[in-house]
Motif scaffolding. Structure first.
Motif, PDB file in Angstrom:
ATOM      1  N   GLN A 128     -21.141-171.379 -30.937  1.00  0.00           N
ATOM      2  CA  GLN A 128     -22.271-170.919 -31.728  1.00  0.00           C
ATOM      3  C   GLN A 128     -22.928-172.099 -32.430  1.00  0.00           C
ATOM      4  N   SER A 129     -24.248-172.041 -32.529  1.00  0.00           N
ATOM      5  CA  SER A 129     -24.947-173.040 -33.334  1.00  0.00           C
ATOM      6  C   SER A 129     -24.752-172.692 -34.807  1.00  0.00           C
ATOM      7  N   LEU A 130     -25.060-173.626 -35.685  1.00  0.00           N
ATOM      8  CA  LEU A 130     -24.956-173.354 -37.118  1.00  0.00           C
ATOM      9  C   LEU A 130     -25.879-172.209 -37.518  1.00  0.00           C
ATOM     10  N   GLU A 131     -27.063-172.163 -36.916  1.00  0.00           N
ATOM     11  CA  GLU A 131     -28.007-171.094 -37.231  1.00  0.00           C
ATOM     12  C   GLU A 131     -27.441-169.734 -36.828  1.00  0.00           C
ATOM     13  N   GLU A 132     -26.852-169.667 -35.639  1.00  0.00           N
ATOM     14  CA  GLU A 132     -26.264-168.408 -35.173  1.00  0.00           C
ATOM     15  C   GLU A 132     -25.103-167.984 -36.074  1.00  0.00           C
ATOM     16  N   ARG A 133     -24.304-168.944 -36.477  1.00  0.00           N
ATOM     17  CA  ARG A 133     -23.167-168.632 -37.348  1.00  0.00           C
ATOM     18  C   ARG A 133     -23.628-168.147 -38.718  1.00  0.00           C
ATOM     19  N   HIS A 134     -24.683-168.741 -39.246  1.00  0.00           N
ATOM     20  CA  HIS A 134     -25.156-168.366 -40.578  1.00  0.00           C
ATOM     21  C   HIS A 134     -25.720-166.949 -40.619  1.00  0.00           C
ATOM     22  N   LEU A 135     -26.097-166.405 -39.461  1.00  0.00           N
ATOM     23  CA  LEU A 135     -26.590-165.027 -39.421  1.00  0.00           C
ATOM     24  C   LEU A 135     -25.508-164.029 -39.838  1.00  0.00           C
ATOM     25  N   LEU A 136     -24.258-164.438 -39.743  1.00  0.00           N
ATOM     26  CA  LEU A 136     -23.147-163.542 -40.073  1.00  0.00           C
ATOM     27  C   LEU A 136     -22.749-163.614 -41.545  1.00  0.00           C
ATOM     28  N   ASP A 137     -23.308-164.567 -42.280  1.00  0.00           N
ATOM     29  CA  ASP A 137     -22.994-164.670 -43.706  1.00  0.00           C
ATOM     30  C   ASP A 137     -23.470-163.414 -44.435  1.00  0.00           C
ATOM     31  N   GLY A 138     -22.642-162.920 -45.330  1.00  0.00           N
ATOM     32  CA  GLY A 138     -22.972-161.695 -46.040  1.00  0.00           C
ATOM     33  C   GLY A 138     -22.597-160.446 -45.265  1.00  0.00           C
ATOM     34  N   LEU A 139     -21.968-160.634 -44.100  1.00  0.00           N
ATOM     35  CA  LEU A 139     -21.550-159.502 -43.265  1.00  0.00           C
ATOM     36  C   LEU A 139     -20.053-159.569 -42.954  1.00  0.00           C
ATOM     37  N   TYR A 140     -19.607-160.729 -42.488  1.00  0.00           N
ATOM     38  CA  TYR A 140     -18.216-160.841 -42.040  1.00  0.00           C
ATOM     39  C   TYR A 140     -17.220-160.752 -43.200  1.00  0.00           C
ATOM     40  N   GLU A 141     -17.684-160.950 -44.435  1.00  0.00           N
ATOM     41  CA  GLU A 141     -16.766-160.975 -45.577  1.00  0.00           C
ATOM     42  C   GLU A 141     -16.268-159.590 -45.993  1.00  0.00           C
ATOM     43  N   CYS A 142     -16.817-158.543 -45.397  1.00  0.00           N
ATOM     44  CA  CYS A 142     -16.450-157.172 -45.771  1.00  0.00           C
ATOM     45  C   CYS A 142     -14.943-156.945 -45.640  1.00  0.00           C
ATOM     46  N   LEU A 143     -14.346-156.322 -46.669  1.00  0.00           N
ATOM     47  CA  LEU A 143     -12.903-156.068 -46.697  1.00  0.00           C
ATOM     48  C   LEU A 143     -12.526-154.704 -46.128  1.00  0.00           C
ATOM     49  N   LEU A 144     -13.518-153.851 -45.887  1.00  0.00           N
ATOM     50  CA  LEU A 144     -13.255-152.451 -45.521  1.00  0.00           C
ATOM     51  C   LEU A 144     -12.404-151.759 -46.590  1.00  0.00           C
ATOM     52  N   CYS A 145     -12.694-152.061 -47.843  1.00  0.00           N
ATOM     53  CA  CYS A 145     -11.925-151.466 -48.942  1.00  0.00           C
ATOM     54  C   CYS A 145     -12.364-150.039 -49.237  1.00  0.00           C
TER      55      CYS A 145
END
Length: 230
Positions: A128-145
């Motif tokens: 993944q490019s840095l740009e592609e990876r940054h699209l996931l910021d604010g999403l992947y951190e979800c804990l499913l709490c």
């Protein structure tokens, strides 16, 4: 520092309805709510709640503290008033005391197919490019709490509504450049009652990681209306 904890208790096998039990204990200044619950459980081992990591990573200790869904391990005693009212996450069946049944949350999670879908097994790692990876910021951190989903009135009354946390997870996989399941997930979302979100932003306020499920929902709606991933 003395605090009064007013905790909802309920054992379905012996109680007809939930009731409140009061505990008054001396707390240290640097304690979290989870530390206080551990202190209470030292003299009342019948008090039941979930906890695993104690560091805001697993999401197990999500509960409603003074009217707000929070992680007990991240909520500081010093930031709360003398009287602290604790109950289980609203909107989920109670198993015992502060422990709720999250089966519906996890079942909804499986609906969106929470894994990378590929057309064929990769011969080497995906880049993944840095740009592609940054699209996931604010999403992947979800804990499913379940804190955001529990705060959503639409989730309480609509069985087809997947919940804000699940929509956020769907957005995470749709925006992942390595995933090839875009069209499949679009069809899943069309049947998910995503348009029933009324934008009251309870989910945003409840998220212990500061994520924005409503923003993810709006992005998914845009995808359904106009196509494309972005």
């Amino acid at each position: 520092m003395q605090k009064k904890f007013i905790i909802q208790r309920f054992w379905p096998e012996k109680d007809k309805i939930p009731y409140w039990q009061i505990y008054e204990i001396d707390c240290q200044e640097d304690w979290t709510v989870l530390d206080a619950l551990e202190a209470i459980r030292a003299f009342d081992p019948t008090l039941t709640y979930r906890r695993v990591c104690r560091h805001g990573v697993c999401g197990s200790c999500a509960m409603n503290i003074n009217g707000f869904n929070s992680l007990a391990c991240e909520t500081r005693i010093a930031s709360l008033p003398k009287n602290i009212k604790i109950r289980p996450l609203p909107g989920f069946p109670i198993i015992r005391d502060l422990v709720v049944d999250l089966e519906r949350l996890y079942q909804n999670y499986t609906v969106i197919k929470p894994y990378l879908i590929t057309s064929s097994p990769p011969e080497k790692e995906y880049i993944q490019s840095l740009e592609e990876r940054h699209l996931l910021d604010g999403l992947y951190e979800c804990l499913l709490c379940g804190a955001c989903t529990s705060a959503c009135p639409t989730f309480w009354v609509n069985e087809n509504f997947l919940g804000p946390g699940i929509f956020l997870q769907a957005c995470r996989f749709i925006l992942d450049s390595r995933d090839k399941g875009f069209n499949l997930r679009k069809e899943i979302l069309r049947k998910s009652d995503i348009w029933r979100c009324h934008g009251i932003l309870n989910c945003v306020e409840a998220c212990p990681k500061g994520l924005n499920p409503f923003q993810a929902i709006m992005h998914l709606r845009k995808i359904l209306l106009f196509g494309g991933k972005r």
